[in-house]
Design a protein around this motif. Sequence first.
Motif, PDB file in Angstrom:
ATOM      1  N   ASN A  21       0.832  -1.211   0.000  1.00 41.84           N
ATOM      2  CA  ASN A  21       0.000   0.000   0.000  1.00 41.84           C
ATOM      3  C   ASN A  21       0.867   1.261   0.000  1.00 41.84           C
ATOM      4  OD1 ASN A  21      -2.424  -1.356  -0.061  1.00 41.84           O
ATOM      5  ND2 ASN A  21      -2.663  -1.384   2.175  1.00 41.84           N
ATOM      6  N   HIS A  22       1.865   1.263   0.869  1.00 37.62           N
ATOM      7  CA  HIS A  22       2.751   2.417   0.953  1.00 37.62           C
ATOM      8  C   HIS A  22       3.506   2.616  -0.367  1.00 37.62           C
ATOM      9  CE1 HIS A  22       4.721   5.528   3.193  1.00 37.62           C
ATOM     10  NE2 HIS A  22       5.940   5.044   2.882  1.00 37.62           N
ATOM     11  N   LEU A  23       3.941   1.522  -0.978  1.00 36.41           N
ATOM     12  CA  LEU A  23       4.623   1.584  -2.265  1.00 36.41           C
ATOM     13  C   LEU A  23       3.692   2.125  -3.343  1.00 36.41           C
ATOM     14  CD1 LEU A  23       7.259   0.919  -3.772  1.00 36.41           C
ATOM     15  CD2 LEU A  23       6.353  -1.355  -4.189  1.00 36.41           C
ATOM     16  N   ASN A  24       2.435   1.710  -3.363  1.00 37.45           N
ATOM     17  CA  ASN A  24       1.443   2.218  -4.327  1.00 37.45           C
ATOM     18  C   ASN A  24       1.214   3.718  -4.130  1.00 37.45           C
ATOM     19  OD1 ASN A  24       1.089  -0.217  -5.634  1.00 37.45           O
ATOM     20  ND2 ASN A  24      -0.650  -0.835  -4.336  1.00 37.45           N
ATOM     21  N   ILE A  25       1.123   4.136  -2.863  1.00 35.62           N
ATOM     22  CA  ILE A  25       0.931   5.570  -2.583  1.00 35.62           C
ATOM     23  C   ILE A  25       2.139   6.365  -3.077  1.00 35.62           C
ATOM     24  CG2 ILE A  25       0.793   7.269  -0.716  1.00 35.62           C
ATOM     25  CD1 ILE A  25      -0.895   5.186   0.849  1.00 35.62           C
ATOM     26  N   MET A  26       3.329   5.864  -2.798  1.00 36.67           N
ATOM     27  CA  MET A  26       4.547   6.554  -3.236  1.00 36.67           C
ATOM     28  C   MET A  26       4.660   6.567  -4.765  1.00 36.67           C
ATOM     29  SD  MET A  26       7.345   5.526  -0.365  1.00 36.67           S
ATOM     30  CE  MET A  26       8.515   6.754  -0.855  1.00 36.67           C
ATOM     31  N   LYS A  27       4.202   5.496  -5.395  1.00 39.38           N
ATOM     32  CA  LYS A  27       4.219   5.419  -6.861  1.00 39.38           C
ATOM     33  C   LYS A  27       3.297   6.482  -7.443  1.00 39.38           C
ATOM     34  CE  LYS A  27       3.524   2.106 -10.577  1.00 39.38           C
ATOM     35  NZ  LYS A  27       3.119   0.766 -10.939  1.00 39.38           N
ATOM     36  N   VAL A  28       2.100   6.663  -6.888  1.00 41.45           N
ATOM     37  CA  VAL A  28       1.149   7.683  -7.348  1.00 41.45           C
ATOM     38  C   VAL A  28       1.751   9.073  -7.147  1.00 41.45           C
ATOM     39  CG1 VAL A  28      -1.100   8.725  -6.834  1.00 41.45           C
ATOM     40  CG2 VAL A  28      -0.909   6.253  -7.053  1.00 41.45           C
ATOM     41  N   GLN A  29       2.374   9.286  -5.954  1.00 40.65           N
ATOM     42  CA  GLN A  29       2.983  10.582  -5.680  1.00 40.65           C
ATOM     43  C   GLN A  29       4.133  10.863  -6.660  1.00 40.65           C
ATOM     44  OE1 GLN A  29       4.102  10.322  -1.546  1.00 40.65           O
ATOM     45  NE2 GLN A  29       2.092  11.059  -0.814  1.00 40.65           N
ATOM     46  N   LEU A  30       4.918   9.835  -6.965  1.00 38.00           N
ATOM     47  CA  LEU A  30       6.025   9.991  -7.916  1.00 38.00           C
ATOM     48  C   LEU A  30       5.489  10.346  -9.297  1.00 38.00           C
ATOM     49  CD1 LEU A  30       9.061   9.767  -8.572  1.00 38.00           C
ATOM     50  CD2 LEU A  30       8.683   7.342  -9.036  1.00 38.00           C
ATOM     51  N   GLU A  31       4.439   9.684  -9.748  1.00 34.67           N
ATOM     52  CA  GLU A  31       3.845   9.976 -11.049  1.00 34.67           C
ATOM     53  C   GLU A  31       3.317  11.404 -11.090  1.00 34.67           C
ATOM     54  OE1 GLU A  31       0.972   6.888 -11.581  1.00 34.67           O
ATOM     55  OE2 GLU A  31       2.472   5.410 -12.209  1.00 34.67           O
ATOM     56  N   GLN A  32       2.679  11.839 -10.000  1.00 35.69           N
ATOM     57  CA  GLN A  32       2.169  13.212  -9.934  1.00 35.69           C
ATOM     58  C   GLN A  32       3.328  14.217  -9.990  1.00 35.69           C
ATOM     59  OE1 GLN A  32      -0.129  13.229  -6.321  1.00 35.69           O
ATOM     60  NE2 GLN A  32      -1.999  12.517  -7.336  1.00 35.69           N
ATOM     61  N   SER A  33       4.390  13.931  -9.244  1.00 32.14           N
ATOM     62  CA  SER A  33       5.555  14.818  -9.234  1.00 32.14           C
ATOM     63  C   SER A  33       6.200  14.887 -10.611  1.00 32.14           C
ATOM     64  CB  SER A  33       6.591  14.348  -8.210  1.00 32.14           C
ATOM     65  OG  SER A  33       6.074  14.453  -6.908  1.00 32.14           O
ATOM     66  N   GLU A  34       6.303  13.744 -11.282  1.00 28.28           N
ATOM     67  CA  GLU A  34       6.872  13.732 -12.637  1.00 28.28           C
ATOM     68  C   GLU A  34       6.010  14.543 -13.595  1.00 28.28           C
ATOM     69  OE1 GLU A  34       7.374   9.633 -13.732  1.00 28.28           O
ATOM     70  OE2 GLU A  34       9.353   9.502 -12.789  1.00 28.28           O
ATOM     71  N   ALA A  35       4.689  14.411 -13.480  1.00 25.98           N
ATOM     72  CA  ALA A  35       3.776  15.170 -14.337  1.00 25.98           C
ATOM     73  C   ALA A  35       3.933  16.669 -14.075  1.00 25.98           C
ATOM     74  CB  ALA A  35       2.333  14.726 -14.117  1.00 25.98           C
ATOM     75  N   LEU A  37       6.598  18.155 -12.889  1.00 27.33           N
ATOM     76  CA  LEU A  37       7.907  18.539 -13.391  1.00 27.33           C
ATOM     77  C   LEU A  37       7.876  18.727 -14.912  1.00 27.33           C
ATOM     78  CD1 LEU A  37      10.916  19.038 -12.819  1.00 27.33           C
ATOM     79  CD2 LEU A  37      11.287  16.571 -13.101  1.00 27.33           C
ATOM     80  N   GLN A  38       7.216  17.822 -15.610  1.00 26.13           N
ATOM     81  CA  GLN A  38       7.110  17.940 -17.068  1.00 26.13           C
ATOM     82  C   GLN A  38       6.309  19.189 -17.449  1.00 26.13           C
ATOM     83  OE1 GLN A  38       5.583  14.235 -18.538  1.00 26.13           O
ATOM     84  NE2 GLN A  38       7.546  13.157 -18.261  1.00 26.13           N
ATOM     85  N   ASP A  39       5.222  19.463 -16.725  1.00 26.24           N
ATOM     86  CA  ASP A  39       4.440  20.679 -16.992  1.00 26.24           C
ATOM     87  C   ASP A  39       5.299  21.924 -16.782  1.00 26.24           C
ATOM     88  OD1 ASP A  39       2.188  19.254 -17.640  1.00 26.24           O
ATOM     89  OD2 ASP A  39       1.216  19.503 -15.668  1.00 26.24           O
ATOM     90  N   TYR A  40       6.050  21.932 -15.686  1.00 26.61           N
ATOM     91  CA  TYR A  40       6.922  23.071 -15.398  1.00 26.61           C
ATOM     92  C   TYR A  40       7.981  23.236 -16.490  1.00 26.61           C
ATOM     93  CZ  TYR A  40      10.389  26.023 -13.141  1.00 26.61           C
ATOM     94  OH  TYR A  40      11.262  27.028 -12.867  1.00 26.61           O
ATOM     95  N   ALA A  41       8.610  22.125 -16.877  1.00 25.71           N
ATOM     96  CA  ALA A  41       9.647  22.185 -17.914  1.00 25.71           C
ATOM     97  C   ALA A  41       9.063  22.662 -19.238  1.00 25.71           C
ATOM     98  CB  ALA A  41      10.301  20.817 -18.083  1.00 25.71           C
ATOM     99  N   ARG A  42       7.884  22.173 -19.565  1.00 24.74           N
ATOM    100  CA  ARG A  42       7.227  22.583 -20.807  1.00 24.74           C
ATOM    101  C   ARG A  42       6.926  24.078 -20.758  1.00 24.74           C
ATOM    102  NH1 ARG A  42       4.441  18.045 -21.482  1.00 24.74           N
ATOM    103  NH2 ARG A  42       2.955  18.637 -19.883  1.00 24.74           N
ATOM    104  N   HIS A  43       6.414  24.546 -19.642  1.00 19.15           N
ATOM    105  CA  HIS A  43       6.084  25.965 -19.470  1.00 19.15           C
ATOM    106  C   HIS A  43       7.351  26.818 -19.508  1.00 19.15           C
ATOM    107  CE1 HIS A  43       4.013  29.536 -18.116  1.00 19.15           C
ATOM    108  NE2 HIS A  43       4.902  29.671 -17.131  1.00 19.15           N
ATOM    109  N   PHE A  44       8.399  26.380 -18.819  1.00 19.45           N
ATOM    110  CA  PHE A  44       9.644  27.126 -18.772  1.00 19.45           C
ATOM    111  C   PHE A  44      10.279  27.223 -20.153  1.00 19.45           C
ATOM    112  CE2 PHE A  44      14.253  27.443 -17.868  1.00 19.45           C
ATOM    113  CZ  PHE A  44      14.231  28.660 -17.196  1.00 19.45           C
ATOM    114  N   ARG A  45      10.284  26.114 -20.905  1.00 17.43           N
ATOM    115  CA  ARG A  45      10.824  26.128 -22.275  1.00 17.43           C
ATOM    116  C   ARG A  45      10.006  27.053 -23.161  1.00 17.43           C
ATOM    117  NH1 ARG A  45      10.971  20.240 -23.726  1.00 17.43           N
ATOM    118  NH2 ARG A  45      10.776  19.935 -21.537  1.00 17.43           N
ATOM    119  N   THR A  46       8.705  27.041 -22.989  1.00 21.68           N
ATOM    120  CA  THR A  46       7.844  27.923 -23.774  1.00 21.68           C
ATOM    121  C   THR A  46       8.178  29.377 -23.469  1.00 21.68           C
ATOM    122  OG1 THR A  46       6.074  26.298 -23.765  1.00 21.68           O
ATOM    123  CG2 THR A  46       5.449  28.552 -24.272  1.00 21.68           C
TER     124      THR A  46
END
Length: 178
Positions: A21-35, A37-46
């Motif tokens: 359960n804890h691993l699943n929660i951390m996996k969801v949090q990691l996916e959210q953080s990656e998303a 980060l990608q949004d920020y990078a996309r915005h910053f590059r723009t």
Amino acid sequence: MELTQEERWKSAEGTAEWLTNHLNIMKVQLEQSEAQLQDYARHFRTDLTSEKDNLAENHLKQIQDELSKAQADRIASQAKFEGAKSKPADSLPEILEDSTMREYRQRLTDLQRQYAELTATLTPEHYKVQRVQAQINELKYQMLTERHNVLRRIGNEYAAAQRREALLSKATRSSRRL
């Protein structure tokens, strides 16, 4: 022993379940953080790209404005140059308004008046008449030289305007390629 083993087994299963359960929660949090980060990078590059584009566009606009001014200057210089070639030099505003030429015309008028006064009583061979005639000839030569200088100056202004326009046209083409 069986009871202890069973308790250990249940405890291990509980720990495994909690870890899963804890691993699943951390996996969801990691996916959210990656998303994020990608949004920020996309915005910053723009933003970076947008700033670069704005700088390039501003530079191109400045060059185009300068080119427009240079074309207007060249057209004015060309008109003045062509007018100088087609009109008598003495009718050009640059010559009429030139202080040196104005002074020459006044001196010439004075010398011609003196010449007229002298020839009324003296012969053209008289030294005073010849001296005034020599002064008139010298002054006419100086006026002719000054006329040529003014015409050359007009031609130089036109040539400089052409060079400036050509350089700005080249800079505009180079900026558009970037």
